[in-house]
Design a protein around this motif. Structure first.
Motif, PDB file in Angstrom:
ATOM      1  N   GLU A 418      -6.830  -7.464  -4.434  1.00  0.00           N
ATOM      2  CA  GLU A 418      -7.939  -7.592  -3.494  1.00  0.00           C
ATOM      3  C   GLU A 418      -7.707  -6.667  -2.300  1.00  0.00           C
ATOM      4  O   GLU A 418      -6.589  -6.540  -1.805  1.00  0.00           O
ATOM      5  N   PRO A 420      -8.577  -6.069   1.552  1.00  0.00           N
ATOM      6  CA  PRO A 420      -9.155  -6.734   2.729  1.00  0.00           C
ATOM      7  C   PRO A 420     -10.118  -5.809   3.457  1.00  0.00           C
ATOM      8  O   PRO A 420     -10.046  -4.584   3.335  1.00  0.00           O
ATOM      9  N   ALA A 421     -11.012  -6.401   4.253  1.00  0.00           N
ATOM     10  CA  ALA A 421     -11.954  -5.611   5.040  1.00  0.00           C
ATOM     11  C   ALA A 421     -11.248  -4.914   6.189  1.00  0.00           C
ATOM     12  O   ALA A 421     -11.620  -3.806   6.587  1.00  0.00           O
ATOM     13  N   GLU A 422     -10.229  -5.546   6.760  1.00  0.00           N
ATOM     14  CA  GLU A 422      -9.415  -4.937   7.814  1.00  0.00           C
ATOM     15  C   GLU A 422      -8.056  -5.597   7.827  1.00  0.00           C
ATOM     16  O   GLU A 422      -7.840  -6.639   7.205  1.00  0.00           O
ATOM     17  N   LEU A 423      -7.105  -5.011   8.553  1.00  0.00           N
ATOM     18  CA  LEU A 423      -5.721  -5.480   8.523  1.00  0.00           C
ATOM     19  C   LEU A 423      -5.376  -6.398   9.691  1.00  0.00           C
ATOM     20  O   LEU A 423      -4.396  -7.128   9.630  1.00  0.00           O
ATOM     21  N   ALA A 448      -1.076  -6.683   3.406  1.00  0.00           N
ATOM     22  CA  ALA A 448      -1.577  -6.814   2.036  1.00  0.00           C
ATOM     23  C   ALA A 448      -0.535  -6.258   1.077  1.00  0.00           C
ATOM     24  O   ALA A 448      -0.708  -5.193   0.475  1.00  0.00           O
ATOM     25  N   TRP A 607     -11.099   0.970   8.595  1.00  0.00           N
ATOM     26  CA  TRP A 607     -12.214   0.403   7.836  1.00  0.00           C
ATOM     27  C   TRP A 607     -12.615   1.307   6.672  1.00  0.00           C
ATOM     28  O   TRP A 607     -12.847   0.818   5.557  1.00  0.00           O
ATOM     29  N   LEU A 610      -9.850   1.469   3.785  1.00  0.00           N
ATOM     30  CA  LEU A 610      -9.858   0.271   2.946  1.00  0.00           C
ATOM     31  C   LEU A 610     -11.091   0.247   2.045  1.00  0.00           C
ATOM     32  O   LEU A 610     -11.020  -0.165   0.881  1.00  0.00           O
ATOM     33  N   ARG A 614     -11.140   0.226  -2.041  1.00  0.00           N
ATOM     34  CA  ARG A 614     -11.918  -0.766  -2.791  1.00  0.00           C
ATOM     35  C   ARG A 614     -12.797  -0.103  -3.844  1.00  0.00           C
ATOM     36  O   ARG A 614     -12.955  -0.618  -4.954  1.00  0.00           O
TER      37      ARG A 614
END
Length: 803
Positions: A418, A420-423, A448, A607, A610, A614
């Protein structure tokens, strides 16, 4: 891909049998030479007929030549038949030279991997591709070729990628076989080939095999003898095993007779050009051409040749090792397992065709009469050209056994980690996007770890200068052999260069072509073996130009990756013109299946990176794509980004950032008298210009683009009715009801943002870099190229008709 293509492996043919056991390899010596020759002749017929059907068998209302390469295919028939019928298993992966794609399709047809309906579709819409294509052909194609030299090296990087994947995820990575390149001798002119073979890690790849189709003819010329000897020496110097198959058994038997050493010496010393002329001579002339220039040994050589008729002698001189399938199989049995191997197999371009050895045969097509002669020689018919072997015949048994060995087990795809949208960590108050790249990768390990475990970074000897040091310290450097770090106890050394089999960074030499080629294969490991990696390559932005073609070809072949170009632009002012870039934003915007990003601020980089991770392995229909990031060494005050603190507004900003851009104005869009549009490291100048205009009584809006390519795509999508994936970001940034003149500016060619004039039809002034740079301070560089704040203000005043 159509349903017909997806089901191509299900066709009922005499060649379909159960798959082999995991460790089965063929017994090379069991294939009867006559049966192998029979199969090779059928492959020659089918490959030639596939091209013939595309040219003589189809209507051609356009009048444009369809083409094909019958002669280039013919020279590789024996090599491929020997490989596929006696050597390969389902674990092996083969790259076939571009001009021999009909041979690959002919073999796949015999093996039950291609339905008959495709054989008449070469070079037609939805049909067989001109060159082997992993993503577009209906049958099994391991590597896309067509970009000369790149397909040759792809198996090297695939072998390296599999070894790296197996070291990282040994419990889930299937065993691999050999990685084989079948390449034309002219492809060895390509620099990419030599960049690959001299890489230090490549010398440890014992499962890499190259077979050079040494027909000694390129498109325009006959290759000189000295070149061939030099090539053999260069491979040997790179610690490759070098095997040469020059003469066939029939000619070797002549060499073994009394006086045969004279013929062998004459044939070995004969220049390639003379040999090619010998092939085109009438059988009655061959004897005298061989004897010409021999001198005092002419009589002894004549006595050796006396028992041979003119026809037999003409056929004997054609007996090269690359067409002797028994010699080929014996040679394949000598391939080493501890280092890569190259086999130079001497062949004749057009072997077995009426165009055999002709200097102009590259694009030549057989006539109907010549096809009829080939049909008779092959035991086939022009009326029924696609007949397979009877399953109970010796040839049918051989093909059936090969089909069983080559059957592949279904790939079990492991779930992707997965993203993430941000860290969750704020950037430093003042930092550059290049510095933030290093911090982002380091933070990824903490925030992550499962995602970080799938990241592999690659760099051409610029890891430290592109801020990968922190990531390397945490993740290590991957190496097949491993090396002792003699500086491990040096307390003043910040970088821990620990090389071993568990590392996540791969360091190459200064060869950007190697980097993007390896990145493409790393991006394909999920398709091949079921476990996705996230390849992230780093190079200097101006050097993407030399790597753009091989990288683009890897994207065409289905191997996606993320490439970071840093530092960029003339903002790297003291470095001068040699390291300054200008066309990369425009060039990367235009590549299919790729989004180019140029974030101005650290949070924007996080942003968008990531988001790129994705999307990397998503299906194309779901937005899957590769990514290019253009970063800068310029330290920027991060407060300028004005990232909202409110969670709702922050998420809104993030969505805009990954869509391609956002507004930074403090007033409604409709109040703009002029809109300033910028991207990347030049945004401080844009914001400064907006403040200056405000002080002069001109209300200036500000748009920060994170991806001009995304915004351009959004504009194009407006005209595509009924597509669910359309983006509205262009209309959000530039609403039709609020027109205003535009000043666009970036540290790159102004053409990149010129399309914005077409969004609403606004009057536009495009600022950017159109000249080569020079050493200077950053402020001086911006002023020289007209991208400083004063130039932006001046352009805005011109558009608004102010003072």
């Amino acid at each position: 891909m159509t349903q017909d293509v997806e089901e191509h492996a299900q066709f009922e043919t005499s060649a379909q049998v159960d798959p082999p056991s995991a460790n089965e390899r063929p017994l090379r010596a069991t294939a009867d030479a006559e049966v192998l020759d029979e199969v090779a002749q059928r492959v020659l017929w089918l490959a030639t007929s596939i091209i013939d059907a595309a040219n003589r068998g189809r209507k051609n209302p356009d009048g444009v030549k369809v083409g094909g390469h019958q002669s280039s295919s013919a020279s590789l028939v024996g090599i491929m038949t020997a490989l596929y019928m006696t050597e390969l298993t389902g674990r092996d992966r083969v790259s076939v030279k571009p001009h021999a794609s009909p041979v690959l399709h002919a073999l796949n047809y015999l093996l039950g991997d291609l339905d008959e309906k495709w054989l008449t579709t070469l070079r037609s819409q939805g049909g067989l591709q001109p060159y082997p294509s992993r993503t577009k052909d209906p049958d099994t194609v391991d590597f896309s070729t067509g970009s000369v030299g790149i397909g040759a090296t792809a198996p090297v990087w695939a072998a390296l990628s599999h070894r790296h994947l197996a070291d990282r995820f040994s419990e889930t990575t299937p065993e691999a076989g050999r990685f084989i390149s079948l390449l034309g001798d002219a492809e060895l002119d390509e620099g990419a080939v030599w960049e690959a073979i001299i890489d230090p890690e490549v010398r440890g790849l014992g499962n890499v095999l190259w077979v050079v189709d040494l027909n000694r003819q390129s498109l325009d010329r006959v290759i000189p003898d000295v070149q061939i000897r030099r090539l053999q020496g260069m491979f040997g110097a790179a610690d490759w095993q070098v095997l040469t198959v020059k003469w066939g058994r029939r000619l070797q038997e002549l060499f073994a007779r009394e006086g045969g050493e004279l013929l062998e010496r004459r044939m070995d010393q004969m220049p390639n050009e003379e040999y090619q002329r010998l092939l085109r001579s009438h059988p009655g002339e061959v004897r005298e051409r061989i004897l010409a220039g021999v001198g005092e040994d002419a009589e002894a050589l004549r006595n050796l040749l006396e028992p041979l008729s003119d026809a037999d002698l003409a056929e004997a001189v054609r007996d090269l090792g690359g067409h002797d399938l028994s010699r080929l199989t014996d040679t394949f049995g000598q391939v080493a397992e501890d280092r890569p191997t190259v086999v130079f197999a001497y062949t004749i371009k057009g072997r077995g065709l009426a165009t055999e050895g002709h200097p102009g045969n590259h694009a030549a097509q057989l006539t109907e009469d010549q096809m009829q002669d080939l049909a008779e020689a092959s035991g086939m018919s022009l009326d029924d050209p696609w007949h397979r072997f009877d399953a109970d015949s010796p040839a049918g048994h051989l093909v059936g056994e090969a089909a069983r060995r080559l059957r592949r087990e279904e790939i079990v795809h492991q779930p992707a980690p997965e993203v993430p949208a941000e860290l969750g960590w704020a950037p430093k108050a003042v930092t550059s996007t290049q510095t933030q790249l290093g911090r982002l990768l380091s933070d990824l390990v903490r925030a992550a770890p499962e995602l970080a475990a799938h990241v592999t970074t690659v760099s051409p000897d610029v890891a430290t200068s592109t801020n990968l040091g922190g990531w390397i310290n945490k993740s290590g450097v991957w190496s097949i052999a491993g090396r002792h770090d003699w500086f491990a106890d040096d307390r003043e050394r910040m970088l821990r260069w620990q090389e071993g089999r568990r590392g996540r960074h791969i360091e190459l030499g200064i060869a950007e072509v190697n980097l993007v080629s390896l990145a493409g294969e790393l991006g394909s490991v999920g398709q091949r073996w079921g476990r996705d990696l996230i390849p992230l390559g780093v190079l200097y932005d101006p050097f993407i130009n030399r790597a753009l073609e091989p990288w683009t070809f890897s994207l065409y072949a289905g191997g996606r990756s993320i490439i970071v170009g840093t530092p960029s632009g003339v903002t790297l002012a003291p470095e001068g013109g040699a390291h300054q870039s200008f066309n990369t934003p425009s060039a990367t915007l235009e590549v299919p299946g790729l989004t180019s990003w140029e974030p101005a601020f650290a949070q924007d980089l996080e942003w968008t990176m990531l988001e790129a991770m994705r999307r990397l392995h998503l299906p194309e229909s779901q937005g899957g794509e590769a990514a290019y990031f253009r970063l800068s060494t310029r330290p920027v005050e991060q407060a300028l980004a004005a990232v909202p603190e409110d969670p709702l507004l922050r998420e809104r900003r993030r969505r805009q950032v990954v869509a391609g851009g956002y507004r930074m104005s403090g007033h409604p869009t409709g109040e703009d008298e002029v809109t300033l549009v910028g991207a990347g490291a030049i945004m401080p100048e844009v914001l400064r210009a907006a403040d200056r205009l405000g002080a002069l009584g001109v209300r200036a809006g500000v748009v920060c683009l994170t991806s001009p390519g995304r915004v351009f795509r959004s504009m194009q999508d407006r005209g595509r009715v009924g597509e669910s994936a359309r983006s509205a970001i262009v209309d959000e940034l530039f609403p039709a009801q609020a027109p205003a003149p535009l000043v666009t500016v970036l540290d790159g060619h102004p053409h990149t943002l010129a399309f914005l004039a077409g969004v609403r039809g606004d009057r536009t002034r495009n600022l950017g870099v159109t000249d080569f740079g020079q050493a200077s301070s950053m402020t001086e560089a911006h002023r020289i190229h007209g991208i400083d704040a004063e130039s932006v203000v001046s352009a805005a005043l011109d558009l608004t008709g102010r003072g």
